[in-house]
Structure formats: structure tokens, C-alpha cells
Design a protein around this motif. Structure first.
Motif, PDB file in Angstrom:
ATOM      1  N   LEU A 323      47.242 -40.868  82.000  1.00 54.40           N
ATOM      2  CA  LEU A 323      46.085 -39.987  82.003  1.00 54.40           C
ATOM      3  C   LEU A 323      46.196 -38.735  81.014  1.00 54.40           C
ATOM      4  N   ASN A 324      47.215 -38.641  80.575  1.00 54.74           N
ATOM      5  CA  ASN A 324      47.227 -37.587  79.505  1.00 54.74           C
ATOM      6  C   ASN A 324      46.674 -38.187  78.075  1.00 54.74           C
ATOM      7  N   ARG A 325      47.000 -39.519  77.911  1.00 58.88           N
ATOM      8  CA  ARG A 325      46.527 -40.035  76.736  1.00 58.88           C
ATOM      9  C   ARG A 325      44.860 -40.355  76.937  1.00 58.88           C
ATOM     10  N   VAL A 326      44.456 -40.302  78.089  1.00 54.70           N
ATOM     11  CA  VAL A 326      43.001 -40.541  78.293  1.00 54.70           C
ATOM     12  C   VAL A 326      42.153 -39.147  78.037  1.00 54.70           C
ATOM     13  N   CYS A 327      43.124 -38.246  78.547  1.00 54.11           N
ATOM     14  CA  CYS A 327      42.647 -36.812  78.312  1.00 54.11           C
ATOM     15  C   CYS A 327      42.656 -36.324  76.733  1.00 54.11           C
TER      16      CYS A 327
END
Length: 393
Positions: A323-327
């Protein structure tokens, strides 16, 4: 007998009471637009994961089209922004629920209550997010249609129907450009009792006197006040980490404050020169629209970051990292889109700007193996994905 009466004496309060009836419709349209984008991306990414085209040298099998950077660039930033909008939509619905739960009869006096202020903030959020979500859905569905080639043009593959269904959303319950102007005007007036009678003169006076306080108060509530009050960010350090969330948030928050401050100075200059007030506002409309876009860009990223930060230790660490990479991909895609503005305002060096593009490419490659996992996480029931090109293998 044809005489207009209202239990709300204050014309300002009457105006916003009328506007309030539109909020739930805008919230619903924004949610529907995000859902439509999720459906389109599910179809296009599943198809891109299966559709093969051209062989690499010395390879026996053709390459899935989603392995091509150009294809990733079309779909994965849109996927990341759809995640961001989904979290922002959740925050908007939560604020709507709180507003309805705290609803009370309008007081007899003309002063704005804390509930009035919260409602106007909700109205601004709903207007700006509705515009952003519907424009995003329209562009994303068209991109998905093109990414599926001729198959995407067939009615059986759902994309033409989705495109037709959501086309009206950009004007339904308020034309998007008008909604952004509404959001900008309300941001400038800060939802204060000094708002006056909604006339241009009152707005200009209030903007000239109160803007800095309002922006700091609004941003402070989002946890970013320290960066905006204590220091203005200088030119980006070429050694700084582009994946640092504080830097991403800080860039968008500073852009919001800078644009709002610029609008205020522009309006005040016209007011001080005794210029025609209509011309003052009319000539600044481009600036007002930019202010609204800067505001909602910052708020969407804040909502995404807040949602990730709220995950506790019970969540799978790998899922949180993903999720952090998507963000990161969403944040850097926005900064890349606006990098001309950041370069013009000395917030990025040319080498830093080039590094952003390279980092977006790297993030697309990093997220490519998880693309189908990310659309499956939308949990759209299989019976609603009827497109033959998107069926599970």
C-alpha cells in the motif's frame, strides 16, 4: 399569497442550507465514479496480464502487454490514484455521517456555529472530490478502453457502457468547473462568520485580511502546520529520498498554501486599486481553479497516508508495504504531472524533476507483479465483471 417566507432569517445561512441539500448527491456521484474506475481497471489489467504481443529476442513466448512500460504507465498510475480516491471517499462519507449525526435546527442568531463551519468544510470537500473523482473516472475508463484495443470497443466487454454511464457525472449535481470555483471561494473565505453576504466586495476584504490564518488552521488540522509555519521548503535536495512521505506531503501542502496566498494577493491588488470587482474576480478564475485543484490534491494524499497510518500491527506487513508503494506512485504521479509548476516556483531542480520520472517508472515495474492482486482487492463480485476479456483463468 405568493409571499416568500423562511424560518432562516439570515440570507447567508439560507444559501448554505440550500447548498447542503446537494452534498449527499455529490458524495454519491463521487463514490459511483470511483467504483466505475475500479471496474474499468479490473477489466483492463486482467486483460493486459493475459494478452500477449510480440516476442523478445530468443524467446519462445510472446510478451504480456502489461510487461511493457508504456502499458504500465497508462494503467498503474491510474490504479494508484483510484486507491487514493477510494480512501478520500471513505473519509468524505465519514464526515458526511458525522455532519448528519450532529445536525440541529438553525439557531435564531446570525453567528455561524461550529456545526456550520464543519458543514461548509464538508461541502467544499464534497464539491472538490466529486469534480476530481468524475474527471478521473472519465479519463481512466477511456484509457482502459484504448488499452484493450479493439476488444475494449465491444459492448460485451463493458467499457463502452461504463464510459457512457459516467459521462454525465462531470456535470450532474454541479458542473465540475463550477464546483471547483465554489470550493476555491469557500477556501478563501475560510468558513468564517466574516463571510458576509456572499458578495464580491465582502469576499475580497476577507481574503485580504484572513487568508494566512485560515490556511494555517486548515493545514494544521491535517498535521502539516509545522512545515508551513516554521519553514518554507527551498530547492529540493538532489540527495533527498523521493519516496519520503513527509516530502511528498510537504510539497503538495506548500503548493496549496502558495497558490491560495497568490490568489489573495492578486485579489487584494485589484481591490486596493479600486478596479471593477467583477473584472478582478473574472481575471483570476484560472488562479482560483488552480487553488481548488491544489487543495484537493493535498487532501487526497493526506487521506491515503492517514489510512495507511491507521493500520495496526495486526495487518500483514507485506500488504502495508505494498500500500505504501501504491501511495508513492500516486504521490509522485501527481508531482510529475505538476512538475512544471514546481520548477517555475523553484521547488524542484531540473535533475530532481528527471529523477521523479525515473522513480515513477521504477514504481510501475515494482508494482507490475501485483497489478492483478491490487484490482482483485477491490472485491468486485465476479458476477459484475461479465466482460469475456476479464474472466479469471
Amino acid at each position: 399569497d405568493g409571499t416568500y417566507t423562511s424560518p432562516i432569517d439570515n440570507p447567508n445561512r439560507r444559501f448554505f442550507t440550500m447548498l447542503g441539500t446537494l452534498v449527499q448527491g455529490r458524495v454519491s456521484i463521487s463514490g459511483a465514479a470511483v467504483s466505475a474506475a475500479k471496474t474499468a481497471l479490473t477489466i483492463a489489467i486482467r486483460y493486459g496480464n493475459r494478452r500477449r504481443q510480440f516476442k523478445a529476442p530468443d524467446a519462445e513466448e510472446e510478451i504480456p502487454v502489461l510487461d511493457y512500460l508504456a502499458h504500465q504507465r497508462r494503467l498503474l498510475p491510474a490504479l494508484a490514484t483510484t486507491y487514493a480516491l477510494s480512501f478520500a471517499q471513505t473519509e468524505l462519507v465519514s464526515e458526511l455521517h458525522e455532519s448528519l449525526s450532529n445536525a440541529a435546527a438553525d439557531p435564531a442568531d446570525d453567528d455561524l456555529t461550529s456545526e456550520d463551519i464543519a458543514r461548509r468544510r464538508l461541502e467544499t470537500f464534497a464539491a472538490a472530490l466529486k469534480a476530481t473523482s468524475t474527471w478521473h473516472a472519465s479519463a481512466t475508463i477511456q484509457t482502459c478502453r484504448e488499452a484493450c484495443g479493439g476488444a475494449g470497443y465491444l459492448a460485451e466487454n463493458q467499457l463502452p457502457g461504463l464510459r457512457a454511464d459516467i459521462d454525465v457525472f462531470t456535470t450532474f449535481e454541479g458542473d465540475n468547473t463550477v464546483l471547483l470555483q465554489l470550493a476555491a471561494k469557500t477556501l478563501l473565505t475560510g468558513f468564517q462568520k466574516d463571510f458576509g453576504d456572499l458578495d464580491t466586495l465582502g469576499t475580497v476584504r476577507f481574503v485580504a485580511e484572513q487568508l494566512a490564518e485560515i490556511v494555517v488552521e486548515r493545514i494544521g488540522a491535517r498535521g502539516l502546520v509545522q512545515r508551513l509555519v516554521d519553514a518554507v521548503p527551498g530547492r529540493s535536495d538532489d540527495d533527498a529520498d523521493l519516496l519520503d512521505r513527509e516530502q511528498q506531503l510537504g510539497l503538495l501542502a506548500w503548493r496549496e498554501k502558495h497558490v491560495l496566498d497568490g490568489v489573495a494577493r492578486r485579489l487584494r491588488k485589484g481591490f486596493d486599486a479600486d478596479a471593477d470587482l467583477f473584472e478582478v474576480f473574472n481575471s483570476a478564475q484560472d488562479h482560483l481553479l488552480l487553488a481548488a485543484r491544489a487543495h484537493i490534491d493535498a487532501r487526497i494524499l493526506e487521506a491515503f497516508d492517514a489510512a495507511i497510518s491507521a493500520l495496526d500491527a495486526t495487518y500483514d506487513a507485506g500488504a502495508v508495504a505494498l500500500l505504501n508503494r501504491v501511495c508513492d506512485l500516486h504521490a509522485l504521479s501527481v508531482i510529475e504531472r505538476e512538475r512544471a509548476w514546481f520548477l517555475e516556483h523553484n521547488r524542484l531542480t531540473p535533475s530532481r524533476s528527471k529523477a521523479i520520472t525515473a522513480t515513477v517508472n521504477d514504481l510501475c515495474a515494482e508494482l507490475r507483479p501485483y497489478a492483478e492482486v491490487l484490482v482483485d482487492a477491490f472485491a468486485i463480485p465476479d458476477e459484475l465483471i461479465v466482460a469475456p476479456i476479464a474472466q479469471r483463468l
